[in-house]
Design a protein around this motif. Structure first.
Motif, short mmCIF file in Angstrom:
data_model
loop_
_atom_site.label_atom_id
_atom_site.label_comp_id
_atom_site.label_asym_id
_atom_site.label_seq_id
_atom_site.Cartn_x
_atom_site.Cartn_y
_atom_site.Cartn_z
N ILE A 158 0.86 -1.18 0.00
CA ILE A 158 0.00 0.00 0.00
C ILE A 158 0.90 1.24 0.00
O ILE A 158 1.86 1.30 0.78
CB ILE A 158 -0.90 0.03 1.25
CG1 ILE A 158 -1.77 -1.21 1.31
CG2 ILE A 158 -1.74 1.27 1.28
CD1 ILE A 158 -2.53 -1.31 2.58
N THR B 176 0.82 7.35 1.03
CA THR B 176 -0.21 8.39 0.90
C THR B 176 -1.60 7.82 1.14
O THR B 176 -2.45 8.47 1.74
CB THR B 176 -0.15 9.06 -0.48
OG1 THR B 176 -0.23 8.07 -1.49
CG2 THR B 176 1.13 9.86 -0.66
N ALA B 177 -1.84 6.59 0.69
CA ALA B 177 -3.15 5.95 0.90
C ALA B 177 -3.36 5.64 2.38
O ALA B 177 -4.46 5.79 2.90
CB ALA B 177 -3.25 4.68 0.06
N LYS C 99 -4.14 8.94 4.11
CA LYS C 99 -5.49 9.38 3.77
C LYS C 99 -6.55 8.57 4.54
O LYS C 99 -7.50 9.12 5.09
CB LYS C 99 -5.71 9.24 2.27
CG LYS C 99 -6.91 9.92 1.74
CD LYS C 99 -6.94 9.78 0.22
CE LYS C 99 -7.87 10.76 -0.41
NZ LYS C 99 -7.88 10.64 -1.87
#
Length: 143
Positions: free
Chosen positions: A87, A90-91, A94
């Protein structure tokens, strides 16, 4: 006229309760025990009219390291659904913001530490690259 019986001739408060009665003036069956000696009946469960809520157990484990690598594992009950899924940071950041500010704060600390580590490594590599370029330049002049 008929003569009154002994029961009819007695006064209302003087009535004797025969031994075979249950104390209410009616005869008790021979096999019935008095209420005080009755065994308590098992409580029967009343059926609920409420809908049973079905819960789903999903466990998402997100792991990160200081080098910036993030992975996710997903379990459904005791069954592994996803394992080692890569992953982007940034994900993760967020998603953490969407979940809760306290979670986002802790995740951001890890991402910031990883960013600082990468920036430090970048500076080291840039210094090394500058040295290699200088060495090549020196070799070019000598040739």
């Amino acid at each position: 006229m008929t003569a009154p019986t002994a029961e009819a001739a007695s006064a209302p408060g003087d009535e004797e309760v025969p031994a075979s009665t249950n104390g209410q003036g009616t005869e008790a069956p021979a096999d019935e025990t008095p209420a005080a000696e009755e065994k308590p009946k098992k409580a029967t469960r009343a059926k609920s009219t409420a809908k049973k809520t079905r819960t789903v157990e999903l466990t998402l484990t997100v792991t990160g390291s200081l080098d910036g690598a993030w992975q996710a594992d997903l379990m459904h009950g005791s069954t592994r659904v996803v394992q080692g899924l890569t992953i982007p940071a940034t994900a993760v950041a967020k998603a953490a913001q969407e979940l809760h500010p306290d979670i986002a704060e802790k995740i951001e600390e890890v991402i910031t530490a990883a960013r600082e580590q990468h920036e430090s490594r970048l500076r080291e590599l840039q210094e090394e690259m500058a040295k290699v370029k200088q060495a090549l330049a020196d070799l070019g002049e000598e040739a």
